[in-house]
Design a protein around this motif. Structure first.
Motif, PDB file in Angstrom:
ATOM      1  N   GLY A 116       0.779  -1.215  -0.171  1.00  0.00           N
ATOM      2  CA  GLY A 116       0.040  -0.028   0.048  1.00  0.00           C
ATOM      3  C   GLY A 116       0.787   1.245  -0.107  1.00  0.00           C
ATOM      4  O   GLY A 116       0.092   2.264   0.026  1.00  0.00           O
ATOM      5  N   ASN A 117       2.161   1.143   0.062  1.00  0.00           N
ATOM      6  CA  ASN A 117       3.091   2.238  -0.012  1.00  0.00           C
ATOM      7  C   ASN A 117       3.949   2.467  -1.129  1.00  0.00           C
ATOM      8  O   ASN A 117       3.933   1.613  -1.804  1.00  0.00           O
ATOM      9  N   ARG A 118       4.365   3.868  -1.275  1.00  0.00           N
ATOM     10  CA  ARG A 118       5.312   3.945  -2.273  1.00  0.00           C
ATOM     11  C   ARG A 118       6.892   3.635  -1.696  1.00  0.00           C
ATOM     12  O   ARG A 118       7.039   3.722  -0.638  1.00  0.00           O
ATOM     13  N   LEU A 119       7.617   3.426  -2.635  1.00  0.00           N
ATOM     14  CA  LEU A 119       9.231   3.105  -2.252  1.00  0.00           C
ATOM     15  C   LEU A 119       9.698   4.256  -2.085  1.00  0.00           C
ATOM     16  O   LEU A 119      10.801   4.691  -2.437  1.00  0.00           O
ATOM     17  N   THR A 120       9.635   4.868  -0.873  1.00  0.00           N
ATOM     18  CA  THR A 120      10.187   6.019  -0.306  1.00  0.00           C
ATOM     19  C   THR A 120      11.559   5.420   0.468  1.00  0.00           C
ATOM     20  O   THR A 120      11.230   4.209   0.854  1.00  0.00           O
ATOM     21  N   CYS A 121      12.427   6.334   0.724  1.00  0.00           N
ATOM     22  CA  CYS A 121      13.799   5.695   1.558  1.00  0.00           C
ATOM     23  C   CYS A 121      13.207   5.131   3.002  1.00  0.00           C
ATOM     24  O   CYS A 121      13.909   4.378   3.696  1.00  0.00           O
ATOM     25  N   GLU A 122      12.420   6.226   3.522  1.00  0.00           N
ATOM     26  CA  GLU A 122      11.799   5.790   4.789  1.00  0.00           C
ATOM     27  C   GLU A 122      10.997   4.404   4.766  1.00  0.00           C
ATOM     28  O   GLU A 122      11.354   3.695   5.825  1.00  0.00           O
ATOM     29  N   ILE A 123      10.073   4.160   3.915  1.00  0.00           N
ATOM     30  CA  ILE A 123       9.599   2.874   3.797  1.00  0.00           C
ATOM     31  C   ILE A 123      10.397   1.718   3.493  1.00  0.00           C
ATOM     32  O   ILE A 123      10.521   0.631   4.214  1.00  0.00           O
ATOM     33  N   VAL A 124      11.547   1.802   2.806  1.00  0.00           N
ATOM     34  CA  VAL A 124      12.619   0.853   2.603  1.00  0.00           C
ATOM     35  C   VAL A 124      13.385   0.638   3.987  1.00  0.00           C
ATOM     36  O   VAL A 124      13.532  -0.586   4.225  1.00  0.00           O
ATOM     37  N   ARG A 125      13.764   1.691   4.608  1.00  0.00           N
ATOM     38  CA  ARG A 125      14.481   1.338   5.803  1.00  0.00           C
ATOM     39  C   ARG A 125      13.392   0.696   6.793  1.00  0.00           C
ATOM     40  O   ARG A 125      13.821  -0.110   7.414  1.00  0.00           O
ATOM     41  N   GLU A 126      12.055   0.979   6.851  1.00  0.00           N
ATOM     42  CA  GLU A 126      11.112   0.216   7.827  1.00  0.00           C
ATOM     43  C   GLU A 126      11.276  -1.141   7.257  1.00  0.00           C
ATOM     44  O   GLU A 126      11.053  -2.028   8.302  1.00  0.00           O
ATOM     45  N   ALA A 127      11.085  -1.519   6.182  1.00  0.00           N
ATOM     46  CA  ALA A 127      11.046  -2.868   5.616  1.00  0.00           C
ATOM     47  C   ALA A 127      12.331  -3.616   6.018  1.00  0.00           C
ATOM     48  O   ALA A 127      12.262  -4.789   6.297  1.00  0.00           O
ATOM     49  N   GLN A 128      13.556  -2.817   6.115  1.00  0.00           N
ATOM     50  CA  GLN A 128      14.627  -3.540   6.238  1.00  0.00           C
ATOM     51  C   GLN A 128      14.827  -3.891   7.891  1.00  0.00           C
ATOM     52  O   GLN A 128      15.172  -4.813   8.112  1.00  0.00           O
ATOM     53  N   ASP A 129      14.166  -3.110   8.648  1.00  0.00           N
ATOM     54  CA  ASP A 129      14.179  -3.157  10.201  1.00  0.00           C
ATOM     55  C   ASP A 129      13.244  -4.287  10.416  1.00  0.00           C
ATOM     56  O   ASP A 129      13.621  -4.943  11.626  1.00  0.00           O
ATOM     57  N   ALA A 130      12.182  -4.596   9.708  1.00  0.00           N
ATOM     58  CA  ALA A 130      11.332  -5.574  10.052  1.00  0.00           C
ATOM     59  C   ALA A 130      11.788  -6.839   9.796  1.00  0.00           C
ATOM     60  O   ALA A 130      11.318  -7.813  10.309  1.00  0.00           O
TER      61      ALA A 130
END
Length: 286
Positions: free
Chosen positions: A235-249
């Motif tokens: 549901g999100n766009r691939l922003t730097c913030e979202i990518v970092r959150e995915a990596q943290d997950a």
């Protein structure tokens, strides 16, 4: 060491092969590519009284589109996956992973179904089948059954296959116009077992991620799905913030073990780095 003496048969049909296994009271093994079985026989890690050669059974080989799925016969060779236009069009993630499978000599003999049946956690195709939400068609004397890939891998070299059963085919949903895929792995040398590998299979519409499945290899006892990272991305766009959150997950999704050469912390770090790379490629893939 050498393999123990065994009987050998080459059935012409799936039913004949299943019956041969049953008649041997389970003291038998199926062989197709033999890239894992033959070394195990030589080391006497396996010592069946009967070897059932299934390479001549036509129903077990080949690639075809059936309704909304790509059907991959169990004895389809790795090199056929690598060179298939059908795979490149309808299951591009498999096409991306195929060049990383071992070496040409192995790809010329190894089979797709054999790779899934072995369920090596460091193998590319089992993990990509998980990312693609495949269905495993399993043959037995009681009849065929279809098992979702999420229920097929049970543990280290452990699958839902029961004694005497064999994979008949693997069914992969067809990629759509919005499908975007990426695959890569990190290894000390090309062809070596990966320190970590991953594939991403996503739908992207106007820059926003819809459905997404991420599967890792070499980070657990079996192919591992990164469901937490998927939830962050959906549901999100691939922003730097979202990518970092995915990596943290990934710290919740994965729990890799370490060894003398690759500590667990290093493997987890590589998984995060690899996921970031793959997500960065998604919007540029056709």
């Amino acid at each position: 060491m050498k393999a123990r003496a065994f009987e050998y048969v080459r059935p012409q049909s799936v039913e004949e092969a299943l019956r041969a296994f049953a008649d041997a009271d389970g003291d038998a093994a199926y062989i197709a590519g033999g890239q894992s079985l033959v070394p195990a026989l030589a080391l006497r890690l396996q010592a069946p009284a009967l070897l059932i050669d299934i390479t001549r059974i036509g129903d077990l080989s080949g690639l075809d589109v059936v309704e909304d799925r790509l059907r991959i016969g169990a004895t389809t060779r790795h090199f056929e996956i690598l060179g298939s236009e059908l795979v490149a069009k309808h299951a591009p993630l498999l096409a991306m992973a195929a060049p990383f499978v071992a070496h040409p000599a192995i790809r010329n003999k190894g089979t797709f179904g054999g790779s899934l049946a072995l369920a090596d956690p460091a193998s590319e195709f089992p993990a990509m089948a998980l990312a693609l939400d495949a269905q495993i068609e399993i043959a037995s004397l009681e009849g065929d059954r279809h098992v979702p890939v999420a229920d097929f891998f049970l543990g280290l070299y452990e699958t839902a296959l029961q004694p005497g059963e064999m994979i008949r085919a693997v069914h992969v949903p067809l990629a759509g116009a919005k499908t975007r895929c990426a695959f890569d792995e990190l290894a000390r040398r090309r062809g070596d077992y990966a320190l970590v590998g991953a594939g991403v299979n996503a739908e992207i519409d106007d820059g926003r991620i819809g459905r997404v499945r991420i599967a890792f290899l070499s980070v657990g006892p079996m192919p591992m799905r990164a469901k937490g990272a998927e939830e962050v991305l959906a549901g999100n766009r691939l922003t730097c913030e979202i990518v970092r959150e995915a990596q943290d997950a990934l710290s919740v999704d994965l729990n890799p073990s370490g060894d003398e050469g690759t500590p667990a912390e290093m493997r987890m770090h590589l998984a995060r780095v690899l996921l970031g790379r793959l997500l960065g490629r998604l919007e540029t893939t056709p």
